[in-house]
Design a protein around this motif. Structure first.
Motif, PDB file in Angstrom:
ATOM      1  N   ARG A 124       0.850  -1.180   0.000  1.00  0.00           N
ATOM      2  CA  ARG A 124       0.000   0.000   0.000  1.00  0.00           C
ATOM      3  C   ARG A 124       0.886   1.229   0.000  1.00  0.00           C
ATOM      4  O   ARG A 124       2.096   1.146   0.055  1.00  0.00           O
ATOM      5  N   SER A 125       0.268   2.372  -0.043  1.00  0.00           N
ATOM      6  CA  SER A 125       1.059   3.588  -0.198  1.00  0.00           C
ATOM      7  C   SER A 125       1.852   3.933   1.055  1.00  0.00           C
ATOM      8  O   SER A 125       2.947   4.451   0.958  1.00  0.00           O
ATOM      9  N   THR A 126       1.307   3.670   2.235  1.00  0.00           N
ATOM     10  CA  THR A 126       2.010   4.030   3.461  1.00  0.00           C
ATOM     11  C   THR A 126       1.988   2.887   4.462  1.00  0.00           C
ATOM     12  O   THR A 126       1.016   2.140   4.566  1.00  0.00           O
ATOM     13  N   THR A 127       3.083   2.777   5.209  1.00  0.00           N
ATOM     14  CA  THR A 127       3.222   1.758   6.247  1.00  0.00           C
ATOM     15  C   THR A 127       3.873   2.415   7.455  1.00  0.00           C
ATOM     16  O   THR A 127       4.778   3.244   7.304  1.00  0.00           O
ATOM     17  N   ILE A 128       3.432   2.030   8.654  1.00  0.00           N
ATOM     18  CA  ILE A 128       4.044   2.500   9.894  1.00  0.00           C
ATOM     19  C   ILE A 128       4.561   1.299  10.664  1.00  0.00           C
ATOM     20  O   ILE A 128       3.835   0.319  10.871  1.00  0.00           O
ATOM     21  N   LEU A 129       5.808   1.378  11.080  1.00  0.00           N
ATOM     22  CA  LEU A 129       6.418   0.393  11.966  1.00  0.00           C
ATOM     23  C   LEU A 129       6.621   1.064  13.316  1.00  0.00           C
ATOM     24  O   LEU A 129       7.228   2.137  13.388  1.00  0.00           O
ATOM     25  N   VAL A 130       6.107   0.456  14.369  1.00  0.00           N
ATOM     26  CA  VAL A 130       6.151   1.121  15.668  1.00  0.00           C
ATOM     27  C   VAL A 130       6.660   0.168  16.744  1.00  0.00           C
ATOM     28  O   VAL A 130       6.296  -1.009  16.783  1.00  0.00           O
ATOM     29  N   ASP A 131       7.497   0.700  17.602  1.00  0.00           N
ATOM     30  CA  ASP A 131       8.053  -0.042  18.727  1.00  0.00           C
ATOM     31  C   ASP A 131       6.994  -0.204  19.818  1.00  0.00           C
ATOM     32  O   ASP A 131       5.960   0.471  19.813  1.00  0.00           O
ATOM     33  N   LEU A 132       7.266  -1.071  20.758  1.00  0.00           N
ATOM     34  CA  LEU A 132       6.347  -1.330  21.866  1.00  0.00           C
ATOM     35  C   LEU A 132       6.747  -0.540  23.111  1.00  0.00           C
ATOM     36  O   LEU A 132       6.034   0.347  23.575  1.00  0.00           O
ATOM     37  N   GLY A 133       7.910  -0.849  23.671  1.00  0.00           N
ATOM     38  CA  GLY A 133       8.370  -0.160  24.872  1.00  0.00           C
ATOM     39  C   GLY A 133       8.733   1.288  24.592  1.00  0.00           C
ATOM     40  O   GLY A 133       9.384   1.604  23.602  1.00  0.00           O
ATOM     41  N   GLY A 134       8.302   2.185  25.478  1.00  0.00           N
ATOM     42  CA  GLY A 134       8.565   3.607  25.303  1.00  0.00           C
ATOM     43  C   GLY A 134       7.539   4.298  24.444  1.00  0.00           C
ATOM     44  O   GLY A 134       7.490   5.526  24.403  1.00  0.00           O
ATOM     45  N   ILE A 135       6.703   3.547  23.742  1.00  0.00           N
ATOM     46  CA  ILE A 135       5.645   4.113  22.913  1.00  0.00           C
ATOM     47  C   ILE A 135       4.285   3.730  23.499  1.00  0.00           C
ATOM     48  O   ILE A 135       3.513   4.587  23.905  1.00  0.00           O
ATOM     49  N   PHE A 136       4.007   2.426  23.552  1.00  0.00           N
ATOM     50  CA  PHE A 136       2.723   1.954  24.088  1.00  0.00           C
ATOM     51  C   PHE A 136       2.804   1.618  25.575  1.00  0.00           C
ATOM     52  O   PHE A 136       1.780   1.615  26.255  1.00  0.00           O
ATOM     53  N   MET A 137       3.986   1.288  26.054  1.00  0.00           N
ATOM     54  CA  MET A 137       4.111   0.956  27.476  1.00  0.00           C
ATOM     55  C   MET A 137       5.384   1.580  28.024  1.00  0.00           C
ATOM     56  O   MET A 137       6.335   1.844  27.293  1.00  0.00           O
ATOM     57  N   HIS A 138       5.358   1.811  29.343  1.00  0.00           N
ATOM     58  CA  HIS A 138       6.464   2.485  30.007  1.00  0.00           C
ATOM     59  C   HIS A 138       6.805   1.737  31.290  1.00  0.00           C
ATOM     60  O   HIS A 138       6.455   2.168  32.391  1.00  0.00           O
ATOM     61  N   PRO A 139       7.509   0.599  31.161  1.00  0.00           N
ATOM     62  CA  PRO A 139       7.805  -0.233  32.333  1.00  0.00           C
ATOM     63  C   PRO A 139       8.768   0.444  33.305  1.00  0.00           C
ATOM     64  O   PRO A 139       9.574   1.296  32.910  1.00  0.00           O
ATOM     65  N   GLN A 140       8.657   0.077  34.544  1.00  0.00           N
ATOM     66  CA  GLN A 140       9.516   0.626  35.590  1.00  0.00           C
ATOM     67  C   GLN A 140      10.866  -0.090  35.566  1.00  0.00           C
ATOM     68  O   GLN A 140      11.111  -1.023  36.331  1.00  0.00           O
ATOM     69  N   VAL A 141      11.739   0.354  34.672  1.00  0.00           N
ATOM     70  CA  VAL A 141      13.025  -0.338  34.503  1.00  0.00           C
ATOM     71  C   VAL A 141      14.088   0.194  35.464  1.00  0.00           C
ATOM     72  O   VAL A 141      15.235  -0.257  35.430  1.00  0.00           O
ATOM     73  N   GLU A 142      13.703   1.151  36.337  1.00  0.00           N
ATOM     74  CA  GLU A 142      14.656   1.636  37.336  1.00  0.00           C
ATOM     75  C   GLU A 142      14.579   0.837  38.634  1.00  0.00           C
ATOM     76  O   GLU A 142      15.303   1.133  39.586  1.00  0.00           O
ATOM     77  N   ASN A 143      13.696  -0.160  38.700  1.00  0.00           N
ATOM     78  CA  ASN A 143      13.632  -1.032  39.875  1.00  0.00           C
ATOM     79  C   ASN A 143      14.996  -1.675  40.124  1.00  0.00           C
ATOM     80  O   ASN A 143      15.688  -2.064  39.177  1.00  0.00           O
ATOM     81  N   LYS A 144      15.364  -1.810  41.390  1.00  0.00           N
ATOM     82  CA  LYS A 144      16.713  -2.241  41.753  1.00  0.00           C
ATOM     83  C   LYS A 144      16.728  -3.680  42.276  1.00  0.00           C
ATOM     84  O   LYS A 144      15.809  -4.129  42.966  1.00  0.00           O
ATOM     85  N   LEU A 145      17.810  -4.362  41.951  1.00  0.00           N
ATOM     86  CA  LEU A 145      18.108  -5.682  42.506  1.00  0.00           C
ATOM     87  C   LEU A 145      19.289  -5.551  43.455  1.00  0.00           C
ATOM     88  O   LEU A 145      20.249  -4.815  43.175  1.00  0.00           O
ATOM     89  N   GLU A 146      19.232  -6.263  44.542  1.00  0.00           N
ATOM     90  CA  GLU A 146      20.333  -6.246  45.493  1.00  0.00           C
ATOM     91  C   GLU A 146      21.423  -7.205  45.021  1.00  0.00           C
ATOM     92  O   GLU A 146      21.218  -8.415  44.907  1.00  0.00           O
ATOM     93  N   ALA A 147      22.609  -6.648  44.707  1.00  0.00           N
ATOM     94  CA  ALA A 147      23.758  -7.461  44.323  1.00  0.00           C
ATOM     95  C   ALA A 147      24.703  -7.575  45.520  1.00  0.00           C
ATOM     96  O   ALA A 147      24.408  -7.072  46.607  1.00  0.00           O
ATOM     97  N   ARG A 148      25.836  -8.212  45.308  1.00  0.00           N
ATOM     98  CA  ARG A 148      26.748  -8.469  46.434  1.00  0.00           C
ATOM     99  C   ARG A 148      27.213  -7.181  47.100  1.00  0.00           C
ATOM    100  O   ARG A 148      27.147  -7.049  48.330  1.00  0.00           O
TER     101      ARG A 148
END
Length: 474
Positions: free
Chosen positions: A10-34
């Protein structure tokens, strides 16, 4: 990959990402390391996680490798990911915008760096109303390759049979967008005005611009940068020259103001600039025009340049005004009567004296665009042979320079007249189109004493439409 059957180009196509566009996960959550803490964002940027997203590692293998390398408990990461999967939601407003875009017939494909487990969890928890937005889904885990690998983009283009320059890529990561641009697509990582950006990509800018102009029914208010309204004739005349507007024609001389004067004296004289534009746009009986040209001779200074006003107490000279008056004299076969003005205009062109604008006109494009009007009106072949080569060079120099919507409209029109290819500025002009189909009220001229910048949405829109329309017809 999930893809609908019988995909047709067709004349136009859109390719779109998922994260940062449709969803915004809490990726700053911390894990306790050594010895410290580790954010989920950092974990997701590791080569181990990337291998997991490409399907080369199972979830268990990925978590175990990361736990060993960064000294945390694999069970803690598993718990964090599980909680994220259960709580993550999609952005309803963004989804609604893409649904509106889809109604135009544009194909939309989801392209995401995501593990098969995370993708399966989203498919299960999010409703069909969301997934129906997409004509297909391409994931890194299914393809075995991640963005920004060029193999990812080339695979998607091949399978969808999308034409690169008719495909728009949306992703929140600049490096992913750059890769898409490198294979010929257009795209953005700016999401603040995403719907407007997509509308400009899929829509016909000329049709949308004309619809905006018609909705205004010839009413286009002129305003300052402080949103003060001015009743004036110059902007309507400019609009009329390239489009449509309601305007009352005076019997003879024109005044800049159509209502009460602002930012100047209470009594404001008729001027040579507006009169010239008016007579070029709405011709009067030739006998009346010639009488006006005779009168203009009374307002030529000792250098042979025409004044701005029909008022000897206001001695003003402006290069753009002089060029406009010169154009009127050419139209009526009397250009030989202004030799001083002609030579001054030529020297301005050769020496780029127009580059910073003039007293009343703030940019270089005014002079260059008005020069193309002069060449278009004049029947003097000697003038064209002399002026057109340097003008072509000067206009070509401006391609890609900064400019607002009105400035770009004049620049593209000048390029169209001279046959200069100017795709960069044409595209910038398209990208500036607002959701209602018009363009913003760019600064057109100045009231230097009052420090006022004056613009008109109708003028910006009319020039943009004319520029894009002429370009399409070339």
């Amino acid at each position: 990959m999930v893809l609908s059957n019988a995909v047709k180009p067709r004349s136009t196509t859109i390719l779109v990402d998922l994260g940062g566009i449709f969803m915004h996960p809490q990726v700053e959550n911390k894990l306790e390391a050594r010895d410290s803490t580790l954010s989920l964002r950092r974990i997701m940027s590791t080569s181990v996680w990337m291998s997991y997203e490409c399907g080369r590692l199972s979830e268990q293998e990925c978590f175990a490798k990361l736990a060993e390398e960064y000294h945390f408990q694999a069970s803690d990461l598993a718990e964090m990911i599980l909680k994220l999967r259960k709580t993550i939601t999609y952005d309803q407003a963004v989804a609604s915008s893409f649904k509106e875009v889809k109604r135009t017939g544009t194909r939309i494909f989801l392209v995401s760096n995501i593990s098969k487990e995370d993708y399966a969890a989203l498919r299960e928890s999010w409703d069909d109303d969301f997934w129906s937005i997409f004509d297909g889904v391409f994931t890194s885990s299914a393809l075995g390759v991640r963005k920004p690998s060029l193999r990812f983009y080339r695979h998607v283009l091949r399978v969808t049979r999308a034409v690169p320059h008719q495909t728009f890529f949306v992703d929140d990561r600049p490096e992913n967008v750059l890769a898409a641009l490198s294979v010929g697509m257009r795209g953005t990582f700016e999401t603040a005005k995403l719907y407007s950006t997509l509308t400009n990509f899929i829509g016909d800018p000329v049709a949308r611009g004309l619809a905006f102009l018609r909705r205004q029914k010839g009413v286009f208010p002129t305003t300052t940068q402080h949103n003060e309204t001015i009743a004036e004739n110059y902007a309507p005349l400019l609009i009329l020259e390239v489009s449509l507007v309601n305007l009352k024609c005076p019997p003879r001389l024109w005044n800049f103001f159509s209502g009460d004067p602002k930012y100047t004296s209470d009594t404001y004289p008729e001027d040579l600039d507006t009169t010239s534009l008016g007579l070029l746009t709405i011709p009067l009986d030739p006998a009346i025009v010639h009488s006006i040209l005779d009168e203009m001779h009374d307002y030529i200074d000792e250098d042979g340049n025409v004044q701005a006003y029909f008022d000897h107490s206001r001695p003003r000279v402006d290069a753009v005004i002089s060029l406009n008056v010169l154009t009127l004299f050419h139209k009526y076969g009397r250009s030989h009567e202004l030799p001083g003005t002609m030579e001054w205009i030529y020297s301005i062109l050769l020496n780029r004296a127009y580059i910073n604008g003039t007293r009343y006109y703030p940019n270089a494009e005014w002079f260059l665009y008005y020069m193309t009007r002069l060449l278009g009106v004049s029947s003097d072949l000697t003038l064209k042979e002399r002026f057109e080569p340097p003008l072509r060079t000067r206009v070509a120099e401006r391609v890609g320079a900064n400019g607002d919507a009105f400035c770009l409209g004049m620049r593209v029109l000048a390029c169209n007249y001279l046959g200069i290819e100017n795709h960069p500025d044409r595209q910038k002009l398209v990208d500036m189109q607002l959701e209602d189909g018009g363009w913003e009220a760019s600064c057109m001229y100045l009231f230097p004493g009052a420090k006022r910048e004056v613009g008109n949405r109708g003028t910006s829109s009319a020039f943009a439409v004319k520029a894009l329309e002429d370009w399409a017809e070339r």
